[in-house]
Design a protein around this motif. Structure first.
Motif, PDB file in Angstrom:
ATOM      1  N   VAL A  22      44.055  40.852  34.865  1.00 52.10           N
ATOM      2  CA  VAL A  22      45.143  42.168  36.137  1.00 52.10           C
ATOM      3  C   VAL A  22      45.228  42.753  35.206  1.00 52.10           C
ATOM      4  O   VAL A  22      44.663  44.152  35.855  1.00 52.10           O
ATOM      5  N   THR A  23      45.319  43.298  33.501  1.00 50.65           N
ATOM      6  CA  THR A  23      45.382  44.016  33.189  1.00 50.65           C
ATOM      7  C   THR A  23      44.231  44.875  32.076  1.00 50.65           C
ATOM      8  O   THR A  23      43.520  46.332  31.515  1.00 50.65           O
ATOM      9  N   GLY A  24      43.292  43.951  32.022  1.00 53.75           N
ATOM     10  CA  GLY A  24      42.398  44.586  31.194  1.00 53.75           C
ATOM     11  C   GLY A  24      40.282  44.303  31.853  1.00 53.75           C
ATOM     12  O   GLY A  24      39.884  45.276  31.401  1.00 53.75           O
ATOM     13  N   TYR A  25      40.446  43.510  32.272  1.00 56.93           N
ATOM     14  CA  TYR A  25      38.820  43.576  32.734  1.00 56.93           C
ATOM     15  C   TYR A  25      38.553  43.011  34.242  1.00 56.93           C
ATOM     16  O   TYR A  25      37.606  43.348  34.713  1.00 56.93           O
ATOM     17  N   GLY A  26      39.913  43.431  34.860  1.00 57.69           N
ATOM     18  CA  GLY A  26      39.744  43.608  36.018  1.00 57.69           C
ATOM     19  C   GLY A  26      38.659  42.341  36.799  1.00 57.69           C
ATOM     20  O   GLY A  26      38.743  41.717  36.783  1.00 57.69           O
ATOM     21  N   MET A  27      37.900  42.702  37.817  1.00 59.27           N
ATOM     22  CA  MET A  27      37.448  42.313  38.518  1.00 59.27           C
ATOM     23  C   MET A  27      36.617  41.387  38.291  1.00 59.27           C
ATOM     24  O   MET A  27      35.510  40.362  38.266  1.00 59.27           O
ATOM     25  N   LYS A  28      35.653  41.223  37.396  1.00 58.33           N
ATOM     26  CA  LYS A  28      34.870  40.684  36.420  1.00 58.33           C
ATOM     27  C   LYS A  28      34.939  39.171  36.159  1.00 58.33           C
ATOM     28  O   LYS A  28      34.559  38.400  36.084  1.00 58.33           O
ATOM     29  N   VAL A  29      36.192  39.170  34.877  1.00 55.09           N
ATOM     30  CA  VAL A  29      36.948  38.447  34.374  1.00 55.09           C
ATOM     31  C   VAL A  29      37.595  37.465  35.752  1.00 55.09           C
ATOM     32  O   VAL A  29      37.169  36.313  35.924  1.00 55.09           O
ATOM     33  N   LEU A  30      37.588  37.872  36.496  1.00 50.44           N
ATOM     34  CA  LEU A  30      38.627  37.624  37.748  1.00 50.44           C
ATOM     35  C   LEU A  30      37.455  36.425  38.443  1.00 50.44           C
ATOM     36  O   LEU A  30      37.101  35.166  39.103  1.00 50.44           O
ATOM     37  N   GLY A  31      36.026  37.716  39.104  1.00 49.88           N
ATOM     38  CA  GLY A  31      34.772  36.647  39.817  1.00 49.88           C
ATOM     39  C   GLY A  31      34.364  35.156  38.159  1.00 49.88           C
ATOM     40  O   GLY A  31      34.005  34.172  38.547  1.00 49.88           O
ATOM     41  N   ASP A  32      33.947  35.743  36.950  1.00 49.26           N
ATOM     42  CA  ASP A  32      33.255  34.677  36.023  1.00 49.26           C
ATOM     43  C   ASP A  32      34.842  33.391  36.418  1.00 49.26           C
ATOM     44  O   ASP A  32      33.897  32.449  35.735  1.00 49.26           O
ATOM     45  N   ALA A  33      35.682  33.604  35.908  1.00 53.42           N
ATOM     46  CA  ALA A  33      36.313  32.472  35.718  1.00 53.42           C
ATOM     47  C   ALA A  33      37.338  31.642  37.452  1.00 53.42           C
ATOM     48  O   ALA A  33      36.884  30.529  37.185  1.00 53.42           O
ATOM     49  N   ASN A  34      36.491  32.481  38.897  1.00 58.26           N
ATOM     50  CA  ASN A  34      36.291  32.240  39.321  1.00 58.26           C
ATOM     51  C   ASN A  34      35.867  30.359  39.776  1.00 58.26           C
ATOM     52  O   ASN A  34      35.174  29.567  40.173  1.00 58.26           O
ATOM     53  N   LYS A  35      34.214  31.387  38.970  1.00 57.03           N
ATOM     54  CA  LYS A  35      33.283  30.249  39.427  1.00 57.03           C
ATOM     55  C   LYS A  35      33.159  28.929  37.579  1.00 57.03           C
ATOM     56  O   LYS A  35      32.398  28.301  38.847  1.00 57.03           O
TER      57      LYS A  35
END
Length: 348
Positions: A22-35
């Motif tokens: 939410v504060t650092g890496y934005g959607m890139k991290v969320l996408g990777d975590a989701n996968k």
């Protein structure tokens, strides 16, 4: 392997990453975590018998997770394996507390087929995660809502991914050619795995090993919660998705992040242990009636459930042929006191 309860860590690794996103890496991290979550999610064919209504993470219900550390994935071990590390974790957002109770792998347990009593860690070998959850649920008498499982390689990779952990090692030892010196040291994945697995050189045996396993969990969680670990999120996710599985899905994890995160910063630890006995030439841990009751009530308190004054024993197992109650327990009750509360039960 006897430590792969580094498991809560696998979940926490993903959760912490999502918070940081939410504060650092934005959607890139969320996408990777989701996968990563999609990769490790594997549902179980069972429903807890201890709840009428399933846990609702959106409503901040207290919940439990069974952590399974399986002795495969490293050191050349590739078979199905056994869950040589088992921990029941309860998370209570109202109290902002997480409780970890270690279960000895040798506890004599009901395998739920009507005839078989065996070591607790054999449940996973007999019936995979489903039976392990059912056997533990009956033993501790609280609902087991979810599970997380990790193998040996996962622990090793995870310790490396967070940049190592610092411990004050009390015993200088060498395990399978890996030397771990005494003193305040930083463990990498290789030495950390040995630290969590060593048993024979510890005067307390399995109890000492399980204490070190809980220590490793807490140390990894501390690293995962720190901002420094977020920069290594891809390594953490890789360690998680290659070596673990869970029945939690992405939306549930998002709710846990939102509603439960403070509870992971306050971890209390306890141990369920009995006394060693030889039965038909095989070593088992036999639990005391009062000891088990205290642990059951501790977990019930954390889950907001009513406690019991006496241990409930199936009528078919009331009588014993070997001096133990139900062939499974021994009578350690203090008849001079009826106090069975969980106060002061936590390890100091």
């Amino acid at each position: 392997m006897r430590t792969y309860q580094k498991v809560i860590v696998s979940i926490l690794g993903v959760l912490v990453i999502m918070v940081a996103a939410v504060t650092g890496y934005g959607m890139k991290v969320l996408g990777d975590a989701n996968k990563a979550v999609d990769t490790i999610s594997q549902q179980v064919n069972r429903t807890t018998k201890k709840r009428e209504v399933a846990v609702n993470f959106g409503d901040k219900d207290p919940f439990s997770i069974l952590l399974l550390g399986v002795d495969t994935g490293a050191l050349g071990r590739k078979d199905h394996g056994r869950s040589d590390s088992m921990m029941v974790v309860t998370v209570n957002p109202a109290e902002e507390q997480t409780t970890i109770v270690s279960l000895d792998r040798d506890i004599l347990s009901d395998m739920l087929d009507g005839v078989t009593f065996d070591k607790l860690n054999h449940a996973y070998a007999y019936g995979d995660v489903e039976l392990a959850m059912d056997v533990v649920e009956k033993l501790v008498d609280v609902p087991i809502d979810h599970y997380v499982m990790m193998n040996m390689q996962g622990l090793r990779d995870l310790i490396d991914a967070v940049g190592g952990i610092e411990v004050d090692n009390k015993i200088d030892f060498t395990l399978e050619k890996v030397h771990v010196p005494a003193g305040k040291i930083t463990l990498d994945g290789k030495t950390g795995l040995a630290y969590a697995r060593m048993r024979k050189d510890d005067p307390e045996g399995d109890i000492g090993r399980q204490r070190r396993q809980r220590e490793v969990i807490a140390k990894i969680v501390d690293k995962l919660i720190s901002l420094d670990s977020v920069s290594n999120y891809q390594k953490i996710l890789k360690a998680v998705e290659k070596n673990s599985r869970t029945d939690l899905v992405w939306d549930q994890m998002l709710n846990i992040v939102t509603n439960y995160y403070p509870a992971f910063e306050n971890i209390e630890q306890a141990q369920l242990e009995g006394q060693g006995e030889q039965i038909n030439g095989i070593y088992y841990q036999i639990l005391g009636v009062n000891e088990l009751l205290k642990v059951q009530n501790l977990l019930k308190e954390q889950l907001g459930l009513p406690t019991n004054e006496e241990l409930e024993i199936d009528p078919q197992f009331q009588y014993s042929i070997n001096g133990f109650i139900g062939n499974q327990f021994y009578d350690d009750r203090d008849y001079s006191s009826q106090e069975n509360s969980a106060e002061s039960f936590y390890e100091q």
